[in-house]
Design a protein around this motif. Structure first.
Motif, PDB file in Angstrom:
ATOM      1  N   GLN A 187    -104.168  19.611  79.938  1.00 46.31           N
ATOM      2  CA  GLN A 187    -105.447  19.330  79.289  1.00 46.31           C
ATOM      3  C   GLN A 187    -106.122  18.095  79.881  1.00 46.31           C
ATOM      4  N   ASN A 224    -107.374  21.817  69.063  1.00 44.61           N
ATOM      5  CA  ASN A 224    -108.542  22.704  69.193  1.00 44.61           C
ATOM      6  C   ASN A 224    -108.459  23.533  70.467  1.00 44.61           C
ATOM      7  N   ALA A 225    -107.942  22.930  71.536  1.00 45.65           N
ATOM      8  CA  ALA A 225    -107.879  23.634  72.825  1.00 45.65           C
ATOM      9  C   ALA A 225    -106.748  24.648  72.869  1.00 45.65           C
ATOM     10  N   GLY A 260    -107.167  11.340  67.355  1.00 44.18           N
ATOM     11  CA  GLY A 260    -108.271  11.979  68.077  1.00 44.18           C
ATOM     12  C   GLY A 260    -107.780  12.842  69.221  1.00 44.18           C
ATOM     13  N   VAL A 261    -106.767  12.355  69.955  1.00 40.53           N
ATOM     14  CA  VAL A 261    -106.187  13.128  71.070  1.00 40.53           C
ATOM     15  C   VAL A 261    -105.553  14.411  70.549  1.00 40.53           C
ATOM     16  N   GLU A 274    -106.145  16.029  67.848  1.00 48.91           N
ATOM     17  CA  GLU A 274    -107.158  16.962  67.335  1.00 48.91           C
ATOM     18  C   GLU A 274    -107.787  17.766  68.470  1.00 48.91           C
ATOM     19  N   LYS A 275    -108.104  17.085  69.580  1.00 47.10           N
ATOM     20  CA  LYS A 275    -108.691  17.789  70.730  1.00 47.10           C
ATOM     21  C   LYS A 275    -107.704  18.789  71.326  1.00 47.10           C
TER      22      LYS A 275
END
Length: 612
Positions: A507, A379-380, A372-373, A375-376
């Motif tokens: 981030q 995306n950023a 999950g980390v 993926e974020k």
């Protein structure tokens, strides 16, 4: 939670009292004025994590050297309460008025090297995961439970092995018994007197056999009580009691617990005494059984002598028959014990499997959170930076655990340990060993069956606790888009690696970020286009403390506070602590970072005269 204030007593920064803003704080100053020391002392005071072992040792030594026997205090604010955290140069851990979340701290070296180690990359990703300490504590508890269960399994398997060896003697003993009984019948013939005496002898033999079985049970019971008493007595001998309180009794922070502690110790002592009584009773019962056996054996001996008078040789045969029946009775008793031990072993293995499933769930959950980390972050930072996570792919610890288990076995284990780790998971290996599946192992690893059987025998004897609980970690890969191709972080230049690491670290929006000189190895174009862009986008989303020699960071990054440190050669101290637009801050940036107003004006005129 923000850092409001830093105070230092002792050492190079003695008397330093530094206040921070809740936004971007930029620490500037000439080299040797204490910028890195301030950051490392914050890390030390709050026990913030170092991302490599080398960095941890270097940071720890730096902080203690700067304190020189003194103390550092940090004031935190979580919007509700102030939290004071202090740590002296001699303290093993911080002292705080409440629990707190430590900031993320990165030294200049960590920024440069973090991406080069498996542990460093994982640490970077794990920094985004909340509740890691709870997850790690739960994992440690499960691992401890697993190792404890495995100790019981090894003990149970050893006892079963010993009992099984005895049980295998029964068929041979029965054959001997039948042979002696046949010989006895041949000697007895049809004599009624002999038959009567032999019947009496048989009854006495059965009585002796039953008594022998009872004596064996009592002896084992007493031995078990002895083991418990010895364990408890050793614990009592090692207990020196809790530390005494030297202050006023009413101020003792554990006054209400001391009585409870003493009560618990007394209960353990009582339990030891009870086990001692069980031992004593067991010993008395063994003596009673032995005394009765002596009388029964005396009667049996007289009968055997009488039988010998009537028919020579029957006494000796009766004695052999009596001994064999006694042995069979004992072994039959142990057969029931063996059956019970097998049931207990099955129960232990079930508990082990449940604990393994819980451990796997914890690690699967951690892998899911890491995905999950990434993926974020992807995306950023797409398309320039890309992260990937591969589950349970770091096999080094597993291979090492296998190597340790196979040492001393006479098996060439180095290549074999690697082959097993690559082809058989720890849980699969446990199942193979439980079932003595040497053929299955031979097929999985592509080795001869004889060698697979030797491996299983060695693993069964050594135990599988360390193998089953070893940390087969996930692996994080990091890539930077270079032209049209992605390059893995290990193949990048120092500047490119810093680009990747800083882009990821920035981030963070929920934890305080503290970074020492992030611009090293980076050109001004990247600082302006990437770091500055991220800093301005994070306005109002968390506190950042940076030390730097690059004027673009405080000016273009719109710092909320500029802190200039200086030194008189003996001590470092705060020269300026002002907002960015304050004349003192402007002057500090101009003099320290631009070489003075004349130098800055000269460069400005050069750019203006040569502009296109």
């Amino acid at each position: 939670m923000d850092i409001e204030r830093l105070q230092i007593e002792g050492g190079f920064l003695d008397g330093l009292d530094l206040k921070f803003s809740s936004g971007l704080n930029v620490i500037i100053g000439a080299r040797g004025t204490g910028k890195t020391s301030v950051i490392e002392l914050i890390r030390y005071a709050l026990a913030a994590r170092s991302h490599t072992t080398e960095a941890k040792n270097r940071s720890f030594d730096h902080a203690r050297a700067i304190l020189d026997g003194g103390e550092v205090t940090v004031l935190l604010n979580d919007l509700v309460d102030d939290i004071t955290v202090s740590r002296t140069a001699d303290d093993d851990k911080p002292r705080s008025t409440a629990s707190f979340v430590a900031p993320i701290v990165l030294s200049q070296t960590e920024v440069e090297t973090l991406g080069l180690s498996d542990a460093g990359r994982l640490s970077l990703i794990d920094g985004f995961i909340n509740g890691r300490s709870i997850m790690s504590a739960t994992e440690a508890t499960v691992i401890s439970s697993l190792k404890s269960i495995y100790k019981e399994i090894l003990s149970m398997e050893a006892e079963i092995g010993s009992l099984s060896e005895e049980v295998t003697k029964v068929p041979n003993l029965i054959a001997q018994l039948h042979d002696f009984e046949r010989q006895l019948r041949d000697l007895q013939g049809n004599s009624d007197e002999v038959a009567k005496k032999q019947s009496e002898s048989s009854l006495l033999t059965e009585e002796l056999a039953a008594a022998s079985a009872r004596e064996d049970i009592v002896a084992r019971f007493g031995k078990h009580a002895l083991e418990w008493r010895t364990t408890l007595d050793n614990l009592l001998l090692e207990d020196f009691g809790p530390d005494a309180w030297t202050g006023a009794e009413e101020n003792d922070p554990v006054a209400d617990l001391r009585g409870t502690y003493d009560l618990a110790i007394s209960k353990i002592a009582e339990a030891s005494e009870i086990f001692q009584k069980i031992e004593n009773v067991s010993t008395l019962r063994q003596e009673e059984i032995a005394s009765k056996n002596f009388e029964v054996e005396r009667k049996a001996r007289i009968l055997r002598l009488e039988l010998d008078k009537v028919s020579e040789g029957t006494g000796a045969l009766s004695r052999h028959i009596s001994l064999i029946r006694g042995q069979i009775a004992q072994i039959n008793t142990r057969q029931s014990l063996l059956d019970e031990r097998h049931r207990r072993l099955d129960s232990l293995r079930k508990r082990r499997d449940e604990a393994v499933a819980e451990l796997e769930d914890i690690r699967l959950n951690r892998y899911t959170l890491r995905c999950g980390v990434t993926e974020k972050i992807n995306n950023a930072l797409a398309p320039y930076i890309k992260l990937e996570v591969e589950q349970s792919s770091q096999l080094g610890e597993y291979s090492k655990a296998l190597t340790d288990a196979l040492k001393g076995s006479g098996i060439k284990y180095n290549d074999l340990a690697l082959k097993i780790s690559e082809n058989v998971s720890p849980r699969e290996l446990v199942a193979v060993v439980d079932n003595a599946g040497f053929e299955e192992l031979a097929d999985l690893v592509d080795i001869p069956k004889e060698r697979a059987a030797r491996v299983i025998a060695q693993l069964r004897e050594f135990g599988l606790a360390d193998i089953l609980t070893c940390d087969v970690q996930d692996d994080v890969s990091m890539y930077l888009l270079d032209g049209v191709d992605y390059k893995e972080v290990a193949a990048l230049s120092a500047g490119q690696r810093c680009t990747v690491i800083l882009s990821i670290v920035l981030q963070h929006s929920e934890r305080v970020l503290i970074i020492d000189q992030p611009e090293d190895h980076l050109d001004n174009a990247f600082v302006a286009n990437t770091i500055i862009k991220t800093l301005t986008s994070r306005k109002g989303h968390g506190q950042i403390i940076l030390s730097t020699h690059n004027a673009n960071i405080p000016v273009l990054g719109e710092a909320d506070l500029v802190i200039e440190l200086t030194s008189d050669g003996r001590n470092g101290f705060v020269q300026v602590n002002r907002p960015l637009n304050h004349p003192d801050a402007v002057n500090a940036i101009t003099n320290v970072m631009e070489g003075g107003s004349n130098a800055f004006a000269t460069r400005a005129k050069f750019y203006e005269d040569n502009s296109l």
